[in-house]
Design a protein around this motif. Structure first.
Motif, mmCIF file in Angstrom:
data_model
loop_
_atom_site.group_PDB
_atom_site.id
_atom_site.type_symbol
_atom_site.label_atom_id
_atom_site.label_comp_id
_atom_site.label_asym_id
_atom_site.label_seq_id
_atom_site.Cartn_x
_atom_site.Cartn_y
_atom_site.Cartn_z
ATOM 1 N N ILE A 284 -28.079 -1.289 -5.045
ATOM 2 C CA ILE A 284 -27.239 -1.937 -6.059
ATOM 3 C C ILE A 284 -28.109 -2.610 -7.123
ATOM 4 C CG2 ILE A 284 -25.548 -3.772 -6.474
ATOM 5 C CD1 ILE A 284 -24.528 -3.121 -3.526
ATOM 6 N N ILE A 285 -29.147 -3.314 -6.695
ATOM 7 C CA ILE A 285 -30.050 -3.972 -7.651
ATOM 8 C C ILE A 285 -30.723 -2.935 -8.547
ATOM 9 C CG2 ILE A 285 -32.206 -5.297 -7.858
ATOM 10 C CD1 ILE A 285 -31.381 -6.731 -5.236
ATOM 11 N N ALA B 184 -24.230 -12.836 -9.566
ATOM 12 C CA ALA B 184 -25.080 -12.744 -8.376
ATOM 13 C C ALA B 184 -26.023 -11.551 -8.468
ATOM 14 C CB ALA B 184 -24.216 -12.647 -7.118
ATOM 15 N N ILE B 185 -25.550 -10.452 -9.035
ATOM 16 C CA ILE B 185 -26.401 -9.278 -9.233
ATOM 17 C C ILE B 185 -27.510 -9.614 -10.224
ATOM 18 C CG2 ILE B 185 -26.471 -6.916 -10.151
ATOM 19 C CD1 ILE B 185 -23.536 -6.654 -9.060
ATOM 20 N N LEU C 230 -19.520 -3.279 -2.450
ATOM 21 C CA LEU C 230 -20.403 -3.948 -3.409
ATOM 22 C C LEU C 230 -20.222 -5.461 -3.320
ATOM 23 C CD1 LEU C 230 -21.458 -2.695 -6.781
ATOM 24 C CD2 LEU C 230 -20.629 -5.015 -6.684
ATOM 25 N N TYR C 231 -18.963 -5.906 -3.245
ATOM 26 C CA TYR C 231 -18.694 -7.347 -3.157
ATOM 27 C C TYR C 231 -19.128 -7.938 -1.817
ATOM 28 C CZ TYR C 231 -16.281 -7.820 -7.598
ATOM 29 O OH TYR C 231 -15.995 -7.880 -8.933
ATOM 30 N N SER C 232 -19.335 -7.109 -0.814
ATOM 31 C CA SER C 232 -19.861 -7.638 0.448
ATOM 32 C C SER C 232 -21.342 -7.996 0.318
ATOM 33 C CB SER C 232 -19.648 -6.635 1.591
ATOM 34 O OG SER C 232 -20.568 -5.558 1.500
ATOM 35 N N HIS C 233 -21.979 -7.488 -0.734
ATOM 36 C CA HIS C 233 -23.384 -7.805 -1.017
ATOM 37 C C HIS C 233 -23.526 -8.862 -2.111
ATOM 38 C CE1 HIS C 233 -25.382 -4.656 1.380
ATOM 39 N NE2 HIS C 233 -24.261 -3.979 1.185
ATOM 40 N N ALA D 178 -20.363 0.302 -8.646
ATOM 41 C CA ALA D 178 -19.790 0.890 -7.434
ATOM 42 C C ALA D 178 -19.746 2.420 -7.560
ATOM 43 C CB ALA D 178 -18.398 0.325 -7.178
ATOM 44 N N GLU D 179 -19.348 2.914 -8.730
ATOM 45 C CA GLU D 179 -19.322 4.359 -8.963
ATOM 46 C C GLU D 179 -20.729 4.945 -8.898
ATOM 47 O OE1 GLU D 179 -17.480 4.821 -12.777
ATOM 48 O OE2 GLU D 179 -15.506 4.198 -12.042
ATOM 49 N N ARG D 180 -21.669 4.247 -9.516
ATOM 50 C CA ARG D 180 -23.047 4.745 -9.609
ATOM 51 C C ARG D 180 -23.717 4.836 -8.233
ATOM 52 N NH1 ARG D 180 -26.346 4.472 -14.615
ATOM 53 N NH2 ARG D 180 -28.455 4.978 -13.997
ATOM 54 N N VAL D 181 -23.474 3.864 -7.375
ATOM 55 C CA VAL D 181 -24.105 3.870 -6.050
ATOM 56 C C VAL D 181 -23.227 4.555 -5.003
ATOM 57 C CG1 VAL D 181 -25.520 1.833 -6.512
ATOM 58 C CG2 VAL D 181 -23.284 1.543 -5.443
ATOM 59 N N GLU D 182 -22.048 4.982 -5.430
ATOM 60 C CA GLU D 182 -21.108 5.709 -4.575
ATOM 61 C C GLU D 182 -20.658 4.896 -3.368
ATOM 62 O OE1 GLU D 182 -23.139 9.417 -3.818
ATOM 63 O OE2 GLU D 182 -22.572 10.209 -5.788
#
Length: 197
Positions: free
Chosen positions: A19-20, A60-61, A51-54, A41-45
């Motif tokens: 994600i980072i 935050a990102i 994503l929000y669990s991270h 989310a789309e990019r990392v599939e």
């Protein structure tokens, strides 16, 4: 910890880094305004809930990207300082490395120093990678200088100004070497290059 728990932890760390990395790549390609949780989310599939669990949102990102960037900057400044260990030359090398970093990775630099984040500078909660980067500047000044942190802070501030003004085109790029020589001469009290004709 069981083997299954370790595997899950490794997978979570891998997703976190993915994600980072995706945020950084998207920001470098299209700017930070293009970085949205839906697009990431789309990019990392992964789904947005994953994503929000991270990360609990873009802020935050951004903080995670900035912290990673501080680690990269600290490593780069350390290599520069160790390549020329004498104080004036080390300061010159560290300053040049800083400006090169800012120019080569403008979106990352924005995340670290321009965009609003909750990263605290000169504080008990300063992330260790940021403190490590600052310490590379401090190490460029003699240890008997009781104000070496102040010198480091002013040097860093001047470099940030040069980087920001260069990035925006407000100062011409062809004067960068002269600016750098002048800054180092003023801060270290010793010329860092040949005297002008």
């Amino acid at each position: 910890m069981s083997a299954i728990a370790k595997r899950r932890e490794r997978e979570r760390a891998r997703r976190h880094q993915l994600i980072i990395t995706a945020a950084r790549e998207l920001a470098e390609a299209e700017g930070w305004e293009a970085v949205a949780t839906r697009r990431l989310a789309e990019r990392v599939e992964y789904s947005q809930p994953v994503l929000y669990s991270h990360f609990n949102g873009k802020a935050a990102i951004l903080r995670a990207v900035a912290t990673e960037g501080f680690g990269e900057l600290a490593a780069r400044l350390r290599r520069a300082r160790l390549s020329t260990p004498e104080p004036p030359e080390a300061l010159h090398a560290v300053c040049r490395a800083y400006l090169e970093f800012a120019a080569e990775q403008p979106a990352l630099y924005q995340a670290m120093f321009v965009l609003p984040t909750e990263v605290k500078f000169a504080h008990a909660e300063t992330p260790p990678p940021l403190r490590a980067a600052f310490d590379e500047f401090v190490s460029c000044f003699r240890s008997d200088n009781l104000r070496r942190e102040l010198f480091a802070e002013v040097t860093w501030s001047a470099l940030h100004g040069i980087a920001a003004l260069s990035d925006s085109g407000r100062i011409p790029p062809d004067g960068q070497a002269e600016r750098l020589d002048f800054l180092v001469t003023q801060m270290a009290g010793t010329p860092s290059g040949p005297a002008p004709l």
